[in-house]
Design an enzyme around this catalytic site. Structure first.
Site, PDB file in Angstrom:
ATOM      1  N   GLU A   1     -13.816   5.463  -0.125  1.00 10.99           N
ATOM      2  CA  GLU A   1     -14.677   4.546   0.626  1.00 10.99           C
ATOM      3  C   GLU A   1     -15.376   5.308   1.754  1.00 10.99           C
ATOM      4  O   GLU A   1     -14.754   5.698   2.741  1.00 10.99           O
ATOM      5  CB  GLU A   1     -13.857   3.386   1.173  1.00 10.99           C
ATOM      6  CG  GLU A   1     -13.171   2.566   0.076  1.00 10.99           C
ATOM      7  CD  GLU A   1     -12.211   1.534   0.636  1.00 10.99           C
ATOM      8  OE1 GLU A   1     -12.680   0.569   1.281  1.00 10.99           O
ATOM      9  OE2 GLU A   1     -10.991   1.715   0.452  1.00 10.99           O
TER      10      GLU A   1
ATOM     11  N   GLU B   1       0.844  -1.198   0.000  1.00 14.28           N
ATOM     12  CA  GLU B   1       0.000   0.000   0.000  1.00 14.28           C
ATOM     13  C   GLU B   1       0.874   1.240   0.000  1.00 14.28           C
ATOM     14  O   GLU B   1       1.847   1.320   0.765  1.00 14.28           O
ATOM     15  CB  GLU B   1      -0.900   0.077   1.248  1.00 14.28           C
ATOM     16  CG  GLU B   1      -2.040  -0.900   1.320  1.00 14.28           C
ATOM     17  CD  GLU B   1      -2.891  -0.672   2.581  1.00 14.28           C
ATOM     18  OE1 GLU B   1      -2.761   0.413   3.196  1.00 14.28           O
ATOM     19  OE2 GLU B   1      -3.650  -1.575   2.939  1.00 14.28           O
TER      20      GLU B   1
ATOM     21  N   LYS C   1     -15.364   4.182   5.831  1.00 16.69           N
ATOM     22  CA  LYS C   1     -14.155   3.968   6.616  1.00 16.69           C
ATOM     23  C   LYS C   1     -14.154   4.904   7.818  1.00 16.69           C
ATOM     24  O   LYS C   1     -14.455   6.097   7.692  1.00 16.69           O
ATOM     25  CB  LYS C   1     -12.907   4.203   5.767  1.00 16.69           C
ATOM     26  CG  LYS C   1     -12.718   3.184   4.660  1.00 16.69           C
ATOM     27  CD  LYS C   1     -11.293   3.166   4.138  1.00 16.69           C
ATOM     28  CE  LYS C   1     -10.368   2.532   5.163  1.00 16.69           C
ATOM     29  NZ  LYS C   1      -8.984   2.393   4.633  1.00 16.69           N
TER      30      LYS C   1
ATOM     31  N   GLU D   1      -9.066   9.235   5.555  1.00 21.61           N
ATOM     32  CA  GLU D   1      -9.262   7.800   5.398  1.00 21.61           C
ATOM     33  C   GLU D   1     -10.299   7.470   4.320  1.00 21.61           C
ATOM     34  O   GLU D   1     -10.261   6.397   3.718  1.00 21.61           O
ATOM     35  CB  GLU D   1      -9.690   7.177   6.722  1.00 21.61           C
ATOM     36  CG  GLU D   1      -8.576   7.057   7.741  1.00 21.61           C
ATOM     37  CD  GLU D   1      -7.482   6.093   7.295  1.00 21.61           C
ATOM     38  OE1 GLU D   1      -7.822   4.968   6.882  1.00 21.61           O
ATOM     39  OE2 GLU D   1      -6.301   6.481   7.320  1.00 21.61           O
TER      40      GLU D   1
END
Length: 404
Positions: free
Chosen positions: A323, A269, A326, A332
């Site tokens: 997203e 990542e 999250k 985030e």
């Protein structure tokens, strides 16, 4: 005007010649993967995600479970998938029979049609809230590896785990890289497993976090891969022009201090948020676009780190989508290259590569080769500038239309 047109024509002639020559640029483009997270309630169906990845020539992805909808949707495609065993079930798989059953249920039904290339044993186990999980890492990895062999389906599946950078006691300078003492015993066992099975060590590395914590002390250009003074490791005299490579080399040094020199380090990542809270320095659309575009350029150039310049660094970008579910700070929920409606959050150059096809040559961002050595340095520089050319093509064409 005539001079401008001649230059454009020469550029196309050069590119056509390059593609038809034996250099084979697009056959050797570096591997570029992307993390497909699903912590959201508004994402497109897996079939649409497959179409999105295919359109942008992305052939490697990593998911955080073994979602059967995704594995079925990606069947008979060119997408290579790394799957993940959720942290919550690691204790169950400490039993070899349970591990065998898990592989039989979650891997075997899909392996004939879906290109499952890796199984990650948990995600950032060391930094998970449950501090007991780390004890299961090696036994579960061994059990899963043995189960794959027992079922005769594991010859091309690598078993490993992604670690956060916090597994390091020290990371600066890179040559001082070392693992934290409280996990040194388990880490040695795990590295021995990776060495024996020829699997890579995966690290989640985010220069963004270092900058966010010390924006006055760390150069933004250095963390964004922009031209900068960089830093020189006083012990090795190696020069680093970006923080990501320094972080990766710190991990390589830490592994070497454990007695292992044959383990490849890959980035599971890395990325940059396009939006953040007021106290999240550097989280912006412009910085996210700059970081990921520069990372992609490095990937296209098949670059290695200063410590291993001849071995290209494989990296998976985080993440495919923003997203919305999250938890945590605003950042985030804003790492995605794409919005849930499949529109681009920002363009890092994927569209330029995806839409260009010359002499029926398909342009791909990825290669299925494992442990591919980096291209000769002369070619790397040439590759870089050809990629820049591709990114600029749409701009040049737009200028030409305005002139005409």
């Amino acid at each position: 005007m005539a001079t401008f047109i001649r230059r454009i024509g020469m550029s196309y002639i050069f590119l056509t010649f390059f593609l038809s020559s034996g250099i084979g640029f697009f056959g050797r483009v570096a591997s570029f993967g992307i993390n497909y997270g699903q912590v959201a309630n508004n994402l497109p169906q897996p079939e649409k995600v497959l179409e999105l990845l295919s359109n942008f020539k992305i052939k490697k992805t990593r998911i955080y479970d073994t979602n059967p909808q995704i594995l079925n949707a990606f069947a008979n495609s060119n997408i290579e998938v790394i799957v993940t065993i959720e942290n919550e079930i690691l204790s169950q798989l400490n039993d070899p029979q349970q591990a065998l059953q898990w592989v039989n249920d979650h891997i075997k039904p899909y392996i004939a049609d879906t290109k499952i290339t890796g199984i990650q044993v948990g995600n950032e186990i060391y930094t998970d809230g449950d501090t007991t999980l780390i004890q299961y890492l090696v036994p579960v990895a061994v059990n899963i590896h043995n189960a794959l062999a027992q079922l005769a389906i594991g010859s091309n599946i690598e078993v490993s785990t992604p670690c956060s950078l916090s597994v390091l006691e020290q990371s600066y300078p890179p040559s001082a890289g070392s693992f934290k003492s409280d996990i040194s015993g388990i880490m040695h066992q795990f590295l021995d497993f990776l060495s024996r099975t020829k699997a890579p060590f995966w690290i989640n590395a985010y220069p963004y976090f270092a900058y966010k914590d010390d924006p006055n002390g760390i150069s933004l250009d250095y963390v964004l891969f922009n031209p900068s003074e960089g830093m020189v490791d006083p012990n090795t005299k190696l020069h680093y022009d970006n923080m990501l490579y320094a972080q990766v080399d710190a991990v390589i040094f830490a592994i070497a201090k454990m007695g292992f020199n044959d383990i490849e380090v890959r980035v599971s990542e890395t990325g940059w948020p396009s939006k953040g809270d007021s106290n999240e320095a550097g989280a912006s659309l412009q910085n996210a676009a700059t970081y990921n575009k520069n990372l992609l350029r490095r990937q296209v150039a098949n670059e290695g780190t200063p410590l291993r310049p001849r071995m290209r660094l494989e990296a998976y970008l985080f993440a495919l989508f923003n997203e919305d579910m999250k938890p945590g700070p605003t950042s985030e929920r804003n790492y995605g290259l794409f919005e849930p409606d499949e529109s681009m959050t920002y363009n890092v150059g994927l569209s330029a590569i995806a839409t260009i096809s010359i002499s029926s040559t398909s342009i791909s961002l990825t290669s299925s080769a494992t442990n591919t050595k980096a291209a000769p340095m002369g070619y790397q520089s040439l590759f870089y500038w050809i990629f820049v050319y591709l990114l600029m093509t749409s701009t040049v064409c737009g200028s030409l239309r305005r002139i005409l």
